[in-house]
Motif scaffolding. Structure first.
Motif, PDB file in Angstrom:
ATOM      1  N   MET A   1      58.490  30.586  57.554  1.00  0.00           N
ATOM      2  CA  MET A   1      57.941  31.773  58.208  1.00  0.00           C
ATOM      3  C   MET A   1      57.009  31.369  59.344  1.00  0.00           C
ATOM      4  O   MET A   1      56.231  30.431  59.209  1.00  0.00           O
ATOM      5  N   ASP A   2      57.106  32.059  60.472  1.00  0.00           N
ATOM      6  CA  ASP A   2      56.229  31.784  61.593  1.00  0.00           C
ATOM      7  C   ASP A   2      54.795  32.145  61.234  1.00  0.00           C
ATOM      8  O   ASP A   2      54.524  33.040  60.429  1.00  0.00           O
ATOM      9  N   GLN A   3      53.856  31.467  61.872  1.00  0.00           N
ATOM     10  CA  GLN A   3      52.445  31.685  61.573  1.00  0.00           C
ATOM     11  C   GLN A   3      51.744  32.572  62.600  1.00  0.00           C
ATOM     12  O   GLN A   3      50.780  33.261  62.283  1.00  0.00           O
ATOM     13  N   ALA A  36      52.252  46.446  59.504  1.00  0.00           N
ATOM     14  CA  ALA A  36      53.179  45.871  58.532  1.00  0.00           C
ATOM     15  C   ALA A  36      53.482  44.412  58.866  1.00  0.00           C
ATOM     16  O   ALA A  36      53.605  43.571  57.968  1.00  0.00           O
ATOM     17  N   ALA A  37      53.590  44.110  60.148  1.00  0.00           N
ATOM     18  CA  ALA A  37      53.820  42.720  60.562  1.00  0.00           C
ATOM     19  C   ALA A  37      52.645  41.838  60.153  1.00  0.00           C
ATOM     20  O   ALA A  37      52.826  40.741  59.613  1.00  0.00           O
ATOM     21  N   ARG A  38      51.451  42.317  60.393  1.00  0.00           N
ATOM     22  CA  ARG A  38      50.259  41.555  60.019  1.00  0.00           C
ATOM     23  C   ARG A  38      50.171  41.367  58.510  1.00  0.00           C
ATOM     24  O   ARG A  38      49.713  40.333  58.014  1.00  0.00           O
ATOM     25  N   ALA A  39      50.612  42.362  57.757  1.00  0.00           N
ATOM     26  CA  ALA A  39      50.526  42.304  56.299  1.00  0.00           C
ATOM     27  C   ALA A  39      51.382  41.196  55.697  1.00  0.00           C
ATOM     28  O   ALA A  39      51.186  40.819  54.540  1.00  0.00           O
ATOM     29  N   THR A  40      52.319  40.646  56.470  1.00  0.00           N
ATOM     30  CA  THR A  40      53.135  39.529  55.981  1.00  0.00           C
ATOM     31  C   THR A  40      52.352  38.226  55.981  1.00  0.00           C
ATOM     32  O   THR A  40      52.832  37.218  55.467  1.00  0.00           O
ATOM     33  N   GLY A  41      51.162  38.248  56.575  1.00  0.00           N
ATOM     34  CA  GLY A  41      50.365  37.037  56.661  1.00  0.00           C
ATOM     35  C   GLY A  41      50.449  36.337  57.998  1.00  0.00           C
ATOM     36  O   GLY A  41      49.770  35.328  58.229  1.00  0.00           O
ATOM     37  N   VAL A  42      51.263  36.861  58.895  1.00  0.00           N
ATOM     38  CA  VAL A  42      51.409  36.292  60.234  1.00  0.00           C
ATOM     39  C   VAL A  42      50.262  36.768  61.124  1.00  0.00           C
ATOM     40  O   VAL A  42      49.810  37.911  61.023  1.00  0.00           O
ATOM     41  N   ARG A 115      38.845  32.397  72.636  1.00  0.00           N
ATOM     42  CA  ARG A 115      38.281  33.492  71.849  1.00  0.00           C
ATOM     43  C   ARG A 115      39.382  34.309  71.200  1.00  0.00           C
ATOM     44  O   ARG A 115      39.269  34.726  70.041  1.00  0.00           O
ATOM     45  N   ALA A 116      40.467  34.520  71.936  1.00  0.00           N
ATOM     46  CA  ALA A 116      41.603  35.239  71.363  1.00  0.00           C
ATOM     47  C   ALA A 116      42.174  34.487  70.162  1.00  0.00           C
ATOM     48  O   ALA A 116      42.493  35.089  69.124  1.00  0.00           O
ATOM     49  N   ILE A 117      42.310  33.173  70.296  1.00  0.00           N
ATOM     50  CA  ILE A 117      42.803  32.362  69.185  1.00  0.00           C
ATOM     51  C   ILE A 117      41.873  32.457  67.984  1.00  0.00           C
ATOM     52  O   ILE A 117      42.320  32.571  66.828  1.00  0.00           O
ATOM     53  N   ARG A 118      40.575  32.458  68.254  1.00  0.00           N
ATOM     54  CA  ARG A 118      39.600  32.563  67.152  1.00  0.00           C
ATOM     55  C   ARG A 118      39.732  33.906  66.438  1.00  0.00           C
ATOM     56  O   ARG A 118      39.687  33.967  65.201  1.00  0.00           O
ATOM     57  N   HIS A 119      39.905  34.981  67.189  1.00  0.00           N
ATOM     58  CA  HIS A 119      40.111  36.292  66.567  1.00  0.00           C
ATOM     59  C   HIS A 119      41.347  36.283  65.674  1.00  0.00           C
ATOM     60  O   HIS A 119      41.333  36.813  64.554  1.00  0.00           O
ATOM     61  N   LEU A 120      42.423  35.680  66.178  1.00  0.00           N
ATOM     62  CA  LEU A 120      43.660  35.619  65.398  1.00  0.00           C
ATOM     63  C   LEU A 120      43.461  34.813  64.119  1.00  0.00           C
ATOM     64  O   LEU A 120      43.930  35.203  63.042  1.00  0.00           O
ATOM     65  N   GLU A 121      42.761  33.707  64.230  1.00  0.00           N
ATOM     66  CA  GLU A 121      42.522  32.852  63.053  1.00  0.00           C
ATOM     67  C   GLU A 121      41.690  33.564  61.999  1.00  0.00           C
ATOM     68  O   GLU A 121      41.823  33.281  60.797  1.00  0.00           O
TER      69      GLU A 121
END
Length: 235
Positions: A1-3, A36-42, A115-121
């Motif tokens: 699965m993609d991250q 729903a996409a986010r809920a997959t853990g991605v 900063r965007a990457i940090r928000h995503l992490e």
């Protein structure tokens, strides 16, 4: 699965049946699909278009300079992104960050890659507006650009009513065949229109997988996030 994935949403997806304007029902559908996409853990970032507000290629019709027209289009992406942010926050109770290529400090954070990457992490959904802040490009190019900058594992190219790439217009040609998978070179050789050529070449040069799918199909984006084959994969 993609991250980590970036989803490209057009302004037309927010307009619904009309070419311009907004649809509350469509907005709810898009917000639900992103959640729903986010809920997959991605980790999910979304590049938002603005064609339902104004298209830069209509500059001549309105008697204005193309650069000004594109500036209006970029502001249109902010309107759509604020709407989407509000609906996602209302439905999901999750952290949603809006970042824009043109500083609009009262509404959004300036786009800063790290900063965007940090928000995503940290698990936030990151909405990206204003394209890349420059005229003479549609949001196709910034969508690929942001996906490459953020180290995304793929770009989900959301289409309205088209469930992938066909060898002919399926609405005009009976028996048009949908491709499950294509190489970058096959898309070029067959002269298939996936997105703006400059955006596609950037994706090819950086080996960014493109998942072309129908955003109108509930659960399609979620299935892609889970690694299922939906629509057409270009890689």
């Amino acid at each position: 699965m993609d991250q980590r994935l970036v989803i490209k949403l057009s302004g037309a997806a927010i307009a619904g049946d009309g070419e311009f304007g907004f649809s509350s029902e469509r907005l709810t559908h898009l917000a639900t699909e992103v959640l729903a996409a986010r809920a997959t853990g991605v980790q999910v970032a979304v590049v938002v278009g603005g064609g339902n507000v104004f298209r830069g290629n209509r500059a001549e019709d309105w008697g204005i300079d193309r650069v000004e027209a594109d500036n209006i289009g970029m502001l249109g992406t902010v309107i759509n992104a604020v709407l989407l942010r509000g609906r996602i926050a209302a439905l999901g109770g999750v952290d949603v960050r809006l970042m824009t290529a043109i500083p609009i400090n009262n509404l959004a954070e300036p786009y800063i890659r790290l900063r965007a990457i940090r928000h995503l992490e940290k698990g936030a959904i990151v909405l990206l507006g204003c394209g890349n802040g420059q005229p003479f490009t549609t949001t196709d190019y910034p969508a690929v650009q942001r996906a490459v900058e953020l180290g995304a594992d793929g770009l989900l190219v959301a289409k309205n009513g088209a469930d992938g790439i066909y060898d002919a217009d399926p609405n005009a040609v009976a028996g048009a065949r949908r491709f499950d998978r294509l190489s970058y070179q096959e898309v070029i050789d067959r002269e298939l229109r996936v997105m703006d050529q400059s955006a596609f070449i950037l994706a090819r040069d950086h080996r960014l997988p493109l998942h072309v799918f129908d955003i109108d199909a509930p659960g399609a984006a979620t299935a892609i996030c889970r690694g299922e084959r939906v629509g057409t994969l270009v890689s």
